[in-house]
Enzyme design. Sequence first.
Site, mmCIF file in Angstrom:
data_model
loop_
_atom_site.group_PDB
_atom_site.id
_atom_site.type_symbol
_atom_site.label_atom_id
_atom_site.label_comp_id
_atom_site.label_asym_id
_atom_site.label_seq_id
_atom_site.Cartn_x
_atom_site.Cartn_y
_atom_site.Cartn_z
ATOM 1 N N CYS A 285 0.842 -1.338 -0.135
ATOM 2 C CA CYS A 285 0.086 0.008 -0.014
ATOM 3 C C CYS A 285 0.804 1.282 0.012
ATOM 4 O O CYS A 285 0.549 2.351 -0.384
ATOM 5 C CB CYS A 285 -1.025 0.168 1.301
ATOM 6 S SG CYS A 285 -1.968 -1.671 1.241
ATOM 7 N N HIS B 221 -3.494 6.812 3.207
ATOM 8 C CA HIS B 221 -4.123 5.554 2.643
ATOM 9 C C HIS B 221 -5.308 5.216 3.240
ATOM 10 O O HIS B 221 -5.594 5.423 4.235
ATOM 11 C CB HIS B 221 -2.914 4.509 2.950
ATOM 12 C CG HIS B 221 -3.158 2.988 2.727
ATOM 13 N ND1 HIS B 221 -3.755 2.475 1.188
ATOM 14 C CD2 HIS B 221 -3.558 1.909 3.112
ATOM 15 C CE1 HIS B 221 -4.034 1.413 1.175
ATOM 16 N NE2 HIS B 221 -3.985 0.876 2.465
ATOM 17 N N ASN C 65 -10.182 -0.246 -0.220
ATOM 18 C CA ASN C 65 -8.863 -0.133 -0.049
ATOM 19 C C ASN C 65 -8.151 -0.699 -1.328
ATOM 20 O O ASN C 65 -8.261 -2.009 -1.877
ATOM 21 C CB ASN C 65 -8.269 -1.219 0.966
ATOM 22 C CG ASN C 65 -6.605 -1.184 1.320
ATOM 23 O OD1 ASN C 65 -5.958 -0.720 0.566
ATOM 24 N ND2 ASN C 65 -6.242 -1.743 2.269
HETATM 25 O O1 UT7 Z 1 -3.840 -1.967 3.858
HETATM 26 C C1 UT7 Z 1 -3.049 -1.915 4.434
HETATM 27 C C2 UT7 Z 1 -3.410 -2.701 5.866
HETATM 28 N N1 UT7 Z 1 -4.543 -3.150 6.242
HETATM 29 C C3 UT7 Z 1 -5.075 -2.487 7.151
HETATM 30 O O2 UT7 Z 1 -4.574 -1.358 7.738
HETATM 31 C C4 UT7 Z 1 -6.465 -3.005 7.765
HETATM 32 C C5 UT7 Z 1 -6.454 -3.170 9.310
HETATM 33 N N2 UT7 Z 1 -7.470 -3.742 9.896
HETATM 34 C C6 UT7 Z 1 -8.595 -3.360 9.920
HETATM 35 O O3 UT7 Z 1 -9.102 -2.417 9.194
HETATM 36 C C7 UT7 Z 1 -9.653 -4.171 10.562
HETATM 37 O O4 UT7 Z 1 -9.083 -4.852 11.732
HETATM 38 C C8 UT7 Z 1 -10.698 -4.817 10.078
HETATM 39 C C9 UT7 Z 1 -11.851 -3.851 9.040
HETATM 40 C C10 UT7 Z 1 -10.234 -5.640 9.170
HETATM 41 C C11 UT7 Z 1 -11.704 -5.799 10.895
HETATM 42 O O5 UT7 Z 1 -12.147 -4.798 12.034
HETATM 43 P P1 UT7 Z 1 -12.294 -5.195 13.407
HETATM 44 O O6 UT7 Z 1 -12.877 -4.131 14.442
HETATM 45 O O7 UT7 Z 1 -10.624 -5.172 13.681
HETATM 46 O O8 UT7 Z 1 -12.969 -6.434 13.346
HETATM 47 P P2 UT7 Z 1 -12.419 -7.875 14.200
HETATM 48 O O9 UT7 Z 1 -11.373 -8.521 13.119
HETATM 49 O O10 UT7 Z 1 -11.838 -7.749 15.690
HETATM 50 O O11 UT7 Z 1 -13.750 -8.805 14.294
HETATM 51 C C12 UT7 Z 1 -14.647 -8.299 15.059
HETATM 52 C C13 UT7 Z 1 -15.850 -9.216 14.748
HETATM 53 C C14 UT7 Z 1 -15.728 -10.828 14.758
HETATM 54 O O12 UT7 Z 1 -16.706 -11.549 15.381
HETATM 55 P P3 UT7 Z 1 -16.309 -12.014 16.719
HETATM 56 O O13 UT7 Z 1 -15.363 -12.761 16.966
HETATM 57 O O14 UT7 Z 1 -16.346 -10.857 17.629
HETATM 58 O O15 UT7 Z 1 -17.690 -13.047 17.005
HETATM 59 C C15 UT7 Z 1 -15.431 -11.098 13.363
HETATM 60 O O16 UT7 Z 1 -15.660 -12.454 12.887
HETATM 61 O O17 UT7 Z 1 -16.566 -9.059 13.455
HETATM 62 C C16 UT7 Z 1 -16.659 -10.075 12.594
HETATM 63 N N3 UT7 Z 1 -16.427 -9.925 11.171
HETATM 64 C C17 UT7 Z 1 -17.661 -9.683 10.471
HETATM 65 N N4 UT7 Z 1 -18.672 -9.436 10.665
HETATM 66 C C18 UT7 Z 1 -19.563 -9.029 9.645
HETATM 67 C C19 UT7 Z 1 -15.298 -9.883 10.708
HETATM 68 N N5 UT7 Z 1 -15.697 -9.772 9.411
HETATM 69 C C20 UT7 Z 1 -17.016 -9.455 9.110
HETATM 70 C C21 UT7 Z 1 -17.976 -8.663 8.158
HETATM 71 N N6 UT7 Z 1 -18.960 -8.730 8.623
HETATM 72 N N7 UT7 Z 1 -17.354 -8.789 7.037
#
Ligand code: UT7
Length: 326
Positions: free
Chosen positions: A113, A253, A283
Site C-alpha cells: 500500500c 492510505h 482499499n
Molecule cells: O492496507 C493496509 C493494511 N490494512 C489495514 O490497515 C487494515 C487494518 N485492519 C482493519 O481495518 C480492521 O481490523 C478490519 C476492518 C479488518 C476488521 O475490523 P475489527 O474491528 O478489527 O474486527 P475484528 O477482526 O476484531 O472482528 C470483530 C468481529 C468478529 O466476530 P467475533 O469474533 O467478535 O464474533 C469477526 O468475525 O467481526 C466479525 N467480522 C465480521 N462481521 C460481519 C469480521 N468481518 C466481518 C464482516 N461482517 N465482513
Amino acid sequence: MYKARIVGTGSYLPERVLNNSDLEKMVDTNDEWIVSRTGIRERRIAADNQATSDLALEASKEALASAGIKPEEIELLVVATITPDMLFPSTACILQAKLGAKKAVCFDLNAACTGFIYALSCVKQYLEMGTYKTALVVAAETLSKVTDWQDRNTCVLFGDGAGAAVLRREQTERGVMGVYLNSNGNYAELLNMPAGGSKIPATENTVRERLHFLKMKGNEVFKIAVQSMVKSANEAVRVNNLTWDDVKFIIPHQANTRIINAVAKRVGVPIEKVFFNIHKYGNMSAATTAVGLDEVVKKKGVKKGDILELVAFGAGFTSGACIIRW
Ligand code: UT7
C-alpha cells in the site's frame, strides 16, 4: 535547484460497482457492520478481461494528457503494484508496450500500500540527479483477483483502481520534497499472499487450500497501521522543516476510516484537511494514494505552492509519507 515536479495526474476506476448489499448475498456480512467498522460503502471491480496493466494504461493516458506529454517522451516508467499481470515480465514493461513509451526504462516496485510513495521517492532521485528528465509513476491494482470471496474478514475491504503521475526534472522549488520511508519485515505473516511464489509454488493443494488469496490478521494490523502512519506523517513534516499548519491537504492510505481518523487525531490535523474516498473505492493498496492525489488535485482546488502530504502503510510492513509542493 532541480526538483521532480508533478506536471500531470490521472486515475481510472473500473466500471463495475460492488456495493455492500451485493456482498450480503455472498458472505455472512451486512452493510451496517461494513460501514461502521471500515467506512466502505462500495468498491470497483475489474472486468474478467482487465488486467492491472489495462487499468494502468487508462490512468497513464489521462496523466499524460493533463501533462501535455507524449508517451515517447517518457524516459522512466515505474509501476507500483502487488497484483502484477504476471510474475514476469514486469507490468511496467507490459504497460510500456501498450502505451508506446518506446524510450522508457521500466520496472515494477512492490511496497504494497505504500508503493506509490516509494515509487515517487525513487523517481525523485533519478530526476534530481539528472539521469532522466521525464518519468511516469503508476500505481495500479486488481485486488479483486487475489481476494477470497468466501472470506468475510477480507472480501469486504478491497477494490480495484489505478492512479498515475507524470514528473519532470525542473529548476524550481515545487515538486516532490523530502520523503520519509520505513520498513519492518518482522510482520510479514500478518498480511500476505502465501502461495504462488518460490516458497510455496502453485499446486492442486495450494488452490484447494485457498492459498492464492490475500490473508490478513486485520485486528493486529490495525494497531501497527495507526502507529506507523502517525510516525511517518509527523516525520515527513519534520524533515521538510514544516508544521502541520503549512499542510493544505493530507491524502492518507484508505484502509479503514477508523485508522484515518485516529491518525488525524494523533497528529493533530483538523479533519477538514484529510481526504477520504474509502466509501467509494475501499482499499486499493498502492493505487489508493495515487487516485487520492488525482482527485484532490482535480476536485479540491489545489493551487500553485500548496503543500500536500501523502501517507501510507501496508504489507511488509512498509510505511512512508511524502510532501509535495504543488
Ligand atoms: O492496507 C493496509 C493494511 N490494512 C489495514 O490497515 C487494515 C487494518 N485492519 C482493519 O481495518 C480492521 O481490523 C478490519 C476492518 C479488518 C476488521 O475490523 P475489527 O474491528 O478489527 O474486527 P475484528 O477482526 O476484531 O472482528 C470483530 C468481529 C468478529 O466476530 P467475533 O469474533 O467478535 O464474533 C469477526 O468475525 O467481526 C466479525 N467480522 C465480521 N462481521 C460481519 C469480521 N468481518 C466481518 C464482516 N461482517 N465482513
